[in-house]
Design a protein around this motif. Sequence first.
Motif, PDB file in Angstrom:
ATOM      1  N   HIS A 116      -2.831  -1.255  -3.340  1.00 44.84           N
ATOM      2  CA  HIS A 116      -3.103   0.236  -2.675  1.00 44.84           C
ATOM      3  C   HIS A 116      -2.809   1.674  -3.088  1.00 44.84           C
ATOM      4  O   HIS A 116      -2.030   1.349  -2.940  1.00 44.84           O
ATOM      5  CB  HIS A 116      -4.529  -0.131  -1.337  1.00 44.84           C
ATOM      6  CG  HIS A 116      -5.480  -1.280  -1.520  1.00 44.84           C
ATOM      7  ND1 HIS A 116      -6.450  -1.196  -2.278  1.00 44.84           N
ATOM      8  CD2 HIS A 116      -5.521  -2.044  -1.396  1.00 44.84           C
ATOM      9  CE1 HIS A 116      -8.092  -2.120  -1.978  1.00 44.84           C
ATOM     10  NE2 HIS A 116      -6.641  -2.539  -1.359  1.00 44.84           N
ATOM     11  N   VAL A 117      -3.658   2.236  -3.211  1.00 42.92           N
ATOM     12  CA  VAL A 117      -2.555   3.702  -3.347  1.00 42.92           C
ATOM     13  C   VAL A 117      -3.593   4.863  -2.936  1.00 42.92           C
ATOM     14  O   VAL A 117      -4.698   5.103  -3.619  1.00 42.92           O
ATOM     15  CB  VAL A 117      -2.309   4.083  -5.072  1.00 42.92           C
ATOM     16  CG1 VAL A 117      -1.789   5.349  -4.190  1.00 42.92           C
ATOM     17  CG2 VAL A 117      -1.570   2.953  -5.776  1.00 42.92           C
ATOM     18  N   CYS A 164      -4.545   8.751  -1.615  1.00 41.68           N
ATOM     19  CA  CYS A 164      -3.619   9.514  -2.309  1.00 41.68           C
ATOM     20  C   CYS A 164      -4.237  11.277  -1.167  1.00 41.68           C
ATOM     21  O   CYS A 164      -5.609  11.337  -0.979  1.00 41.68           O
ATOM     22  CB  CYS A 164      -4.142  10.273  -3.754  1.00 41.68           C
ATOM     23  SG  CYS A 164      -3.331  11.553  -4.359  1.00 41.68           S
ATOM     24  N   LEU A 204       2.123  -4.079  -5.335  1.00 44.14           N
ATOM     25  CA  LEU A 204       0.933  -2.940  -4.270  1.00 44.14           C
ATOM     26  C   LEU A 204      -0.644  -3.747  -4.766  1.00 44.14           C
ATOM     27  O   LEU A 204      -0.244  -3.741  -6.346  1.00 44.14           O
ATOM     28  CB  LEU A 204       1.305  -2.171  -5.901  1.00 44.14           C
ATOM     29  CG  LEU A 204       1.186  -0.866  -4.918  1.00 44.14           C
ATOM     30  CD1 LEU A 204       1.332   0.037  -3.585  1.00 44.14           C
ATOM     31  CD2 LEU A 204       1.095   0.689  -5.995  1.00 44.14           C
ATOM     32  N   LEU A 255       3.286   8.263  -9.778  1.00 47.76           N
ATOM     33  CA  LEU A 255       3.299   7.485 -10.321  1.00 47.76           C
ATOM     34  C   LEU A 255       2.981   6.738 -11.190  1.00 47.76           C
ATOM     35  O   LEU A 255       2.987   5.624 -11.662  1.00 47.76           O
ATOM     36  CB  LEU A 255       2.297   7.330  -9.088  1.00 47.76           C
ATOM     37  CG  LEU A 255       2.432   5.740  -8.536  1.00 47.76           C
ATOM     38  CD1 LEU A 255       3.641   4.938  -7.689  1.00 47.76           C
ATOM     39  CD2 LEU A 255       1.325   5.656  -7.479  1.00 47.76           C
ATOM     40  N   MET A 292      -6.467   5.753  -7.606  1.00 45.15           N
ATOM     41  CA  MET A 292      -6.177   5.845  -5.984  1.00 45.15           C
ATOM     42  C   MET A 292      -7.291   6.180  -5.662  1.00 45.15           C
ATOM     43  O   MET A 292      -8.163   7.292  -5.717  1.00 45.15           O
ATOM     44  CB  MET A 292      -5.196   6.908  -5.833  1.00 45.15           C
ATOM     45  CG  MET A 292      -4.387   7.404  -7.043  1.00 45.15           C
ATOM     46  SD  MET A 292      -2.682   8.367  -6.565  1.00 45.15           S
ATOM     47  CE  MET A 292      -1.534   8.307  -7.996  1.00 45.15           C
ATOM     48  N   THR A 316       1.288  -1.145  -0.236  1.00 44.31           N
ATOM     49  CA  THR A 316       0.361  -0.239  -0.093  1.00 44.31           C
ATOM     50  C   THR A 316       0.903   1.245   0.287  1.00 44.31           C
ATOM     51  O   THR A 316       1.764   1.414   0.965  1.00 44.31           O
ATOM     52  CB  THR A 316      -1.604  -0.190   1.498  1.00 44.31           C
ATOM     53  OG1 THR A 316      -1.660  -1.028   1.451  1.00 44.31           O
ATOM     54  CG2 THR A 316      -1.815   1.267   0.931  1.00 44.31           C
ATOM     55  N   LEU A 317       0.719   2.073  -0.724  1.00 45.10           N
ATOM     56  CA  LEU A 317       1.278   3.541  -0.874  1.00 45.10           C
ATOM     57  C   LEU A 317       0.126   4.916  -0.502  1.00 45.10           C
ATOM     58  O   LEU A 317      -1.177   4.529  -1.307  1.00 45.10           O
ATOM     59  CB  LEU A 317       1.423   3.435  -2.322  1.00 45.10           C
ATOM     60  CG  LEU A 317       2.660   5.377  -2.393  1.00 45.10           C
ATOM     61  CD1 LEU A 317       3.886   4.938  -1.624  1.00 45.10           C
ATOM     62  CD2 LEU A 317       3.209   5.217  -3.933  1.00 45.10           C
ATOM     63  N   CYS A 346       3.389   3.322 -13.115  1.00 39.35           N
ATOM     64  CA  CYS A 346       2.114   2.179 -13.235  1.00 39.35           C
ATOM     65  C   CYS A 346       1.013   2.820 -13.643  1.00 39.35           C
ATOM     66  O   CYS A 346      -0.268   3.454 -13.568  1.00 39.35           O
ATOM     67  CB  CYS A 346       1.730   2.640 -11.436  1.00 39.35           C
ATOM     68  SG  CYS A 346       2.870   2.004  -9.694  1.00 39.35           S
TER      69      CYS A 346
END
Length: 558
Positions: free
Chosen positions: A153-154, A156, A151, A127, A165, A111-112, A131
Amino acid sequence: MEAEYRSWTPQSLGDMLDQVAGRYADQEAIIFRDQRVTYRQLHERVNRLATGLMRLGVGRGDKVAVWMTNHPEWIYAQFAIAKIGAVIVPINTRYKLHELEYIVHQSDTTTLILIDRFRDIDYAAMLHEICPELSGAAADQRVHAARLPLLRHVICHGAQRAPGMLAFADVLALGADPAHAEALRQRQAQVQPDDVTMVLYTSGTTGLPKGAMLTHNNIGANGWYQGEIQHLTDRDSLIVYVPLFHCFGCVNAVLAAVPHGARLVLLETFDAGEALRAIARERCTVIYGVPTMFIALLEHPEFDLYDLSSLRTGIMSGAPCSVKVMEEVMYRMGASEITITFGQTECSPVATQTRPDDPIELRVQSVGRAIPGVECKVVDPETGQTLEVGRQGEFCTRGHHVMKGYYKKPAETAAAIDPEGWLHTGDLVVVDENGYFRTTGRMRDMYICGGFNVYPREVEELLFRHPKVKQVAVLGVPDRLLGEVGMAWVELKEGEACAEDEIIGFCRDSLANFKVPRYVRFTDAWPMTATGKIQKYRLDEMAREALGLNDVDFVAHA
């Protein structure tokens, strides 16, 4: 344990926050722009974010990277990730695409959490370059990225929702349902003080970053004792412009202040004028920074217009400090109890610290003595034998602060931490009869000229005494005859002019011939880490290019 300091109780960071929020519920925890967040509100938002992350499927041990400038949401994430037994991976906001990809990939991030943009940097767009699959993805669906296959989930944080996101606010909302409170309590109860809670990548002064695995107890105890040494209480306010993605921010600042119920006055980034205004407005008592930051504050044209009389203590770290700067910080700025810390990412990050009542000479000539619960010694790098007072050797340290190891790098871990638990730092030091350490250089900085060891720090300290020199860095460069010779990168003070021969002659008057730099180059643009350290490996690249040495290797020495 020193009698004047209260001991740290081994515990998870989530448990620590629960206790602090109960004790100081209605006191302010974070000031950011027009936001004033109490400890009660901090606790509530951390719990909501923690629950939201759990509902997204973030499990114990999962890596959650945070790529964000200094915002309250960074601190919410730090504690929320810790509460659920996941692992935070702070990412330098100065990183570009290949550096971001390296950290996220090497750390196995699932997760980012990122900020949408800062000034002219569009983090979300960057990003998307790594991606591109995000562009056509639904925000609530799992990410499928070819270059970052783990990865999922992102998230923001920002004014606009980025394609593919989740919004940070949406994850907070996902965790707002009280029906999930018991699940959070059960998860938090599983978290142990010796669990890894952070993979913090080394700052990169010497090459490719490595991820230091730090536990709740590593960084909790380290922050606590730094705060104890500064005599922090719930009446203190700490100005925070050092980056939260660095241990100076997320450990030295956050984890010294929060356990003591102190207040964090957060700036998104360092700006001398903004910092002076915030210190005066919020009556800050604690100030952190590297020497270049303190110099920028002292030299600001409006410095004398601000009332800084509230300042009392703080930490200066990251580079040597001159007597003049220290005197101005103590007496003109008013931080008379300022301390110096020393360590590295691998020891969470502080091993030694000066004390608030130490004389000024100790604060500029030493990096202090061991913090409570920590052992330090000087060893012969060749034999490993402990050296007596006054002998130069490698700084080694052992205790609650030493990392578990480098993530997925067992060979590098074994080279850094010996079987008895001593971390071998690669720093060269001497220790006096009172246990105060003085740094003399880095083992890796050392070069060998014609069979003689040369420690760049010695040459640098000489050149700092030259009346025209503002900044200097010395390193070894390849030489076909002597193996290596010295090169000095020099920045002159404003308005000064100087020839290379003058610098070389100045050194020749005071140093043995083999220590005198062969080459001198002038610059006013240094390659720096985010916390103000000169990146010598970048200077090495620049030197090879400038001198046409790209095809010359260092000569091996027996």
